[in-house]
Every structure is written in C-alpha cells, then in structure tokens.
Design a protein around this motif. Structure first.
Motif, PDB file in Angstrom:
ATOM      1  N   GLY A  40     -10.993  -4.061  10.186  1.00 58.03           N
ATOM      2  CA  GLY A  40     -10.377  -4.580   8.618  1.00 58.03           C
ATOM      3  C   GLY A  40      -8.938  -4.350   8.688  1.00 58.03           C
ATOM      4  N   ALA A  41      -8.494  -2.936   8.959  1.00 56.74           N
ATOM      5  CA  ALA A  41      -7.212  -2.746   8.675  1.00 56.74           C
ATOM      6  C   ALA A  41      -6.168  -3.561   9.669  1.00 56.74           C
ATOM      7  CB  ALA A  41      -6.890  -1.298   8.952  1.00 56.74           C
ATOM      8  N   LEU A  42      -6.522  -3.706  10.887  1.00 55.48           N
ATOM      9  CA  LEU A  42      -5.750  -4.359  11.701  1.00 55.48           C
ATOM     10  C   LEU A  42      -5.652  -5.796  11.394  1.00 55.48           C
ATOM     11  CD1 LEU A  42      -4.360  -3.845  14.598  1.00 55.48           C
ATOM     12  CD2 LEU A  42      -6.346  -4.666  15.857  1.00 55.48           C
ATOM     13  N   PHE A  43      -6.741  -6.387  11.080  1.00 56.51           N
ATOM     14  CA  PHE A  43      -6.888  -7.902  10.438  1.00 56.51           C
ATOM     15  C   PHE A  43      -5.583  -7.973   9.410  1.00 56.51           C
ATOM     16  CE2 PHE A  43      -8.511 -11.282   7.621  1.00 56.51           C
ATOM     17  CZ  PHE A  43      -8.148 -12.342   8.539  1.00 56.51           C
ATOM     18  N   ALA A  44      -5.804  -6.906   8.357  1.00 52.10           N
ATOM     19  CA  ALA A  44      -4.907  -7.063   7.045  1.00 52.10           C
ATOM     20  C   ALA A  44      -3.718  -6.948   7.604  1.00 52.10           C
ATOM     21  CB  ALA A  44      -5.292  -5.758   6.206  1.00 52.10           C
ATOM     22  N   ARG A  45      -3.242  -6.279   8.421  1.00 52.87           N
ATOM     23  CA  ARG A  45      -1.814  -6.239   9.009  1.00 52.87           C
ATOM     24  C   ARG A  45      -1.492  -7.453   9.624  1.00 52.87           C
ATOM     25  NH1 ARG A  45      -3.591  -1.380   8.301  1.00 52.87           N
ATOM     26  NH2 ARG A  45      -2.615   0.417   8.087  1.00 52.87           N
ATOM     27  N   TRP A  46      -2.321  -8.175  10.421  1.00 59.59           N
ATOM     28  CA  TRP A  46      -1.734  -9.439  10.911  1.00 59.59           C
ATOM     29  C   TRP A  46      -1.508 -10.339   9.538  1.00 59.59           C
ATOM     30  CZ3 TRP A  46      -0.864 -11.936  15.406  1.00 59.59           C
ATOM     31  CH2 TRP A  46      -1.120 -11.235  16.534  1.00 59.59           C
ATOM     32  N   VAL A  47      -2.438 -10.733   8.837  1.00 59.70           N
ATOM     33  CA  VAL A  47      -2.260 -11.067   7.343  1.00 59.70           C
ATOM     34  C   VAL A  47      -0.752 -10.934   6.623  1.00 59.70           C
ATOM     35  CG1 VAL A  47      -3.078 -12.254   5.608  1.00 59.70           C
ATOM     36  CG2 VAL A  47      -4.677 -11.793   7.173  1.00 59.70           C
ATOM     37  N   GLY A  48      -0.939  -9.425   6.627  1.00 62.09           N
ATOM     38  CA  GLY A  48       0.297  -9.130   6.008  1.00 62.09           C
ATOM     39  C   GLY A  48       1.700  -9.570   6.600  1.00 62.09           C
ATOM     40  N   PHE A  49       1.599  -9.282   7.825  1.00 60.59           N
ATOM     41  CA  PHE A  49       2.815  -9.612   8.511  1.00 60.59           C
ATOM     42  C   PHE A  49       3.300 -11.234   8.816  1.00 60.59           C
ATOM     43  CE2 PHE A  49       2.949  -5.790  11.494  1.00 60.59           C
ATOM     44  CZ  PHE A  49       4.161  -5.357  11.249  1.00 60.59           C
ATOM     45  N   ALA A  95      -2.832  -2.083   2.009  1.00 62.26           N
ATOM     46  CA  ALA A  95      -3.838  -1.534   0.738  1.00 62.26           C
ATOM     47  C   ALA A  95      -5.223  -2.371   0.749  1.00 62.26           C
ATOM     48  CB  ALA A  95      -3.173  -1.749  -0.649  1.00 62.26           C
ATOM     49  N   ALA A  96      -5.087  -3.520   1.040  1.00 62.99           N
ATOM     50  CA  ALA A  96      -6.290  -4.214   0.945  1.00 62.99           C
ATOM     51  C   ALA A  96      -7.318  -3.752   2.239  1.00 62.99           C
ATOM     52  CB  ALA A  96      -6.225  -5.920   1.047  1.00 62.99           C
ATOM     53  N   GLY A  97      -6.506  -3.800   3.379  1.00 61.28           N
ATOM     54  CA  GLY A  97      -7.171  -3.446   4.829  1.00 61.28           C
ATOM     55  C   GLY A  97      -7.713  -1.973   4.544  1.00 61.28           C
ATOM     56  N   GLU A  98      -7.173  -0.981   3.651  1.00 58.90           N
ATOM     57  CA  GLU A  98      -7.642   0.113   3.659  1.00 58.90           C
ATOM     58  C   GLU A  98      -9.091   0.138   2.862  1.00 58.90           C
ATOM     59  OE1 GLU A  98      -7.557   4.590   3.763  1.00 58.90           O
ATOM     60  OE2 GLU A  98      -6.695   2.896   4.850  1.00 58.90           O
ATOM     61  N   LEU A  99      -9.137  -0.879   2.032  1.00 57.63           N
ATOM     62  CA  LEU A  99     -10.509  -0.863   1.116  1.00 57.63           C
ATOM     63  C   LEU A  99     -11.605  -1.606   1.941  1.00 57.63           C
ATOM     64  CD1 LEU A  99      -8.987  -1.854  -2.193  1.00 57.63           C
ATOM     65  CD2 LEU A  99      -9.423   0.320  -1.596  1.00 57.63           C
ATOM     66  N   THR A 100     -11.329  -2.129   3.249  1.00 54.38           N
ATOM     67  CA  THR A 100     -12.311  -2.502   3.887  1.00 54.38           C
ATOM     68  C   THR A 100     -13.190  -1.591   4.640  1.00 54.38           C
ATOM     69  OG1 THR A 100     -10.958  -2.880   5.836  1.00 54.38           O
ATOM     70  CG2 THR A 100     -11.036  -4.731   4.307  1.00 54.38           C
ATOM     71  N   LEU A 101     -12.651  -0.271   4.471  1.00 49.27           N
ATOM     72  CA  LEU A 101     -13.555   0.770   5.251  1.00 49.27           C
ATOM     73  C   LEU A 101     -15.118   0.845   4.866  1.00 49.27           C
ATOM     74  CD1 LEU A 101     -10.852   3.579   5.484  1.00 49.27           C
ATOM     75  CD2 LEU A 101     -12.076   2.608   7.531  1.00 49.27           C
ATOM     76  N   PRO A 102     -16.045   0.790   5.740  1.00 53.02           N
ATOM     77  CA  PRO A 102     -17.363   0.746   5.340  1.00 53.02           C
ATOM     78  C   PRO A 102     -17.711   1.991   4.500  1.00 53.02           C
ATOM     79  CG  PRO A 102     -17.204   0.771   7.605  1.00 53.02           C
ATOM     80  CD  PRO A 102     -15.939   0.601   6.939  1.00 53.02           C
ATOM     81  N   ALA A 103     -18.582   2.180   3.572  1.00 56.13           N
ATOM     82  CA  ALA A 103     -19.018   3.554   2.923  1.00 56.13           C
ATOM     83  C   ALA A 103     -20.105   4.050   4.060  1.00 56.13           C
ATOM     84  CB  ALA A 103     -19.563   2.980   1.538  1.00 56.13           C
ATOM     85  N   PRO A 104     -20.236   5.246   3.594  1.00 61.56           N
ATOM     86  CA  PRO A 104     -21.208   6.310   4.432  1.00 61.56           C
ATOM     87  C   PRO A 104     -22.493   5.671   4.123  1.00 61.56           C
ATOM     88  CG  PRO A 104     -19.758   7.852   3.258  1.00 61.56           C
ATOM     89  CD  PRO A 104     -19.399   6.261   2.690  1.00 61.56           C
ATOM     90  N   THR A 105     -23.357   5.830   5.236  1.00 57.77           N
ATOM     91  CA  THR A 105     -24.603   5.118   5.154  1.00 57.77           C
ATOM     92  C   THR A 105     -25.726   6.309   5.626  1.00 57.77           C
ATOM     93  OG1 THR A 105     -24.354   4.574   7.738  1.00 57.77           O
ATOM     94  CG2 THR A 105     -23.794   3.032   5.874  1.00 57.77           C
TER      95      THR A 105
END
Length: 312
Positions: A40-49, A95-105
């Motif tokens: 998610g973070a890597l994809f967000a950086r692609w979009v951000g760049f 910041a958007a990519g940081e929020l894509t981290l999945p919650a603990p299960t």
C-alpha cells in the motif's frame, strides 16, 4: 528574457523527472521486501510521484509561458511554487499509504508502555538531511534576494569605450519576486510535514511485528519529500543566480558566486538523497530507535471492551 531561458529551466526539471521514474521502476522491480515498504505504501508513492511530477510540470510550464500576465506570480514566479506543491502532493500520498496498513488480527496484542515522541520516530540522519537541504536553500535565496534589483533583476555598472557608465541588467534573477513565493510555499510544506509526522506517530498499530520500524521508515520518506522539494528549488535558483554573477564584478560577487556553486552541488546531492529517503527508506531507517529496546509491555487478549485479560 524569461522566455529565452525557458528551455534551460525545462532541462533542469527533465533530468530529475527521468531520475524519479528510474528509481520508481527499480523500486517496483525490487519489490516491497527490498524497499522496506508494504504494498500500500509503495503504491501510494507511485501515485504521489506521478501526481507530484504533473503538478510541478504544470506550474513550471505555466510560469515559463508567462502565466499569469500580471500580479505577484507574473514573470515566471508561478514556476517557483512548483517544487513545494509537488512535495506537498507527495507528502499527502505518503500519509495515505501509511493508513493502508492492515489492523492487527491476532487475539493477543502487545503494546509498549513507554511513551514515544517524534524524536523516537524520526531517524537522526533523515532529520539532518532535511535541515541541511532547508538551510542551503535559505542561504542561497537570502543572498540572491539581497543582490537583486527591483525583486527580479540583477544589474551591474560597466565602463564603456567612451568613458560613460552603462547599466547591464539580467533577468530573471531570483530576487524577492521569486523567493517570497518560494518561502511561503515551503513554509506550508514544512507545516504539512510536521502534521503528517504526528499522524504517523499516533496512527493505530498495524499487524506488522516491526510496526515501529515501519513508522520510522514512513517518517524518513516524508522528510525525503521535503528534501526533494528543496533540491528541485535549489538547483534552478542557484543556476539562475550563478549565470549573471559569473561575468560580474563587485565586492560581494565572489562570495555570492561561491554560494551559488555550493547551492547547485548541494541541490544535486539532495536530489539523490531525497529519492533514496522516499523510495528506499530502509537505507536510513535500518532498525528501531534505541529507545524501542526492551520495555514494559501491556498484553491484551481478545478484542474490544470485553477483552478478558490484561497482564503486565
């Protein structure tokens, strides 16, 4: 005069853009494990760049073409907003990519009882690189502002063959007409960086056992966006400053030329450092902070208010 320099300004931005694309391709090939980022973070950086490059290109292109025709952002000053605007887009994407981290299960969750601060979250090397980039840009723009005439010219007096005095004028020159928008846009970017760092600090835990390390790497990437913005501003500003100084004479000309040369050098190095910080943050944030060593933990079994056991 600005229109004549437009190809040079475009060239100063084409090289960084090509470098950005190359680094992004490398990050995609290496994958998330090697880059130290989840998908998610890597994809967000692609979009951000990509969006950041688009914003920079639009503002620089509009400024180089004389849009707007009048007002405080005329005569190419609009282009000065491009790097900081692109950096802001990239910071928001991170910041958007940081929020894509999945919650603990898991049914058992652990949390350190030590209160963490931004000092624990931000690697010292990333903070130093950000401060150096900002400091170099502040120095170059301050010197150029003091040397400018009427906010956007550089003028010198020369003796002609008949003994008369002739005034030589070079434009655009990074005086207050250009540096004030740069300072204002960078101030907005710095405030946004601080707010996103606080967001990373206070976001909910993820299911990654190295959650603190992920936070440190995200904070490194956020500061990397700031370093990139400073670099993309510093190189053209220092270049425009150096060109008329190279053929001028005066008590402060030598000092200003040295400052401009250092600005180009620091800007080029900052561009590479910023790219590494954004796309390969594990190079700088290799491990959790020392404060994240063994510490008292709270272990909670179950979920929600009905969680049964809480034991130290």
């Amino acid at each position: 005069m600005f229109g004549a320099l437009a190809p040079l300004l475009v060239l100063l931005f084409i090289a960084p853009v090509l470098l950005l694309v190359g680094v992004l391709i490398a990050a995609g090939v290496l994958g998330t494990y090697r880059t130290g980022l989840h998908r998610g973070a890597l994809f967000a950086r692609w979009v951000g760049f990509l969006l950041g490059i688009l914003v920079v290109g639009l503002l620089v292109g509009a400024g180089a073409n004389g849009v707007p025709g009048s007002g405080p952002l005329a005569f190419g000053a609009l282009a000065a907003l491009g790097p900081a605007a692109g950096g802001l887009v990239l910071v928001l994407a991170i910041a958007a990519g940081e929020l894509t981290l999945p919650a603990p299960t898991t049914t058992v969750r652990r949390a350190s009882l030590r209160r963490r601060t931004l000092g624990d979250l931000v690697p010292r090397a990333a903070l130093v690189l950000g401060a150096v980039a900002l400091g170099a840009l502040a120095l170059v723009t301050t010197v150029s502002t003091l040397l400018a005439t009427s906010g956007r010219f550089f003028s010198t007096m020369q003796d002609s063959a008949d003994g008369s005095r002739l005034r030589s004028i070079a434009s655009p020159f990074p005086g207050a007409h250009y540096t004030v928008p740069i300072w204002a846009s960078l101030l907005l970017l710095v405030v946004s960086v601080v707010l996103v760092l606080r967001l990373i600090l206070h976001r909910r835990p993820s299911d990654d056992p190295q959650d603190i390390l992920l936070r440190r790497r995200s904070s490194t990437s956020v500061l990397g966006a700031l370093v990139l913005s400073c670099a993309l501003t510093l190189v053209p500003v220092a270049g425009l400053m150096a060109m008329p100084l190279a053929s001028a004479s005066g008590p402060w000309t030598g000092f200003a030329l040295v400052v401009a040369g250092l600005g180009v050098l620091v800007g080029g190095l900052a561009l590479l450092a910023g790219l590494v910080m954004v796309v390969f943050p594990e190079v700088i944030a290799r491990r959790p902070a020392a404060a994240d060593g063994p510490a008292p933990e709270l272990v909670v079994e179950g979920h929600g208010p009905a969680a049964a056991g809480a034991r130290p």
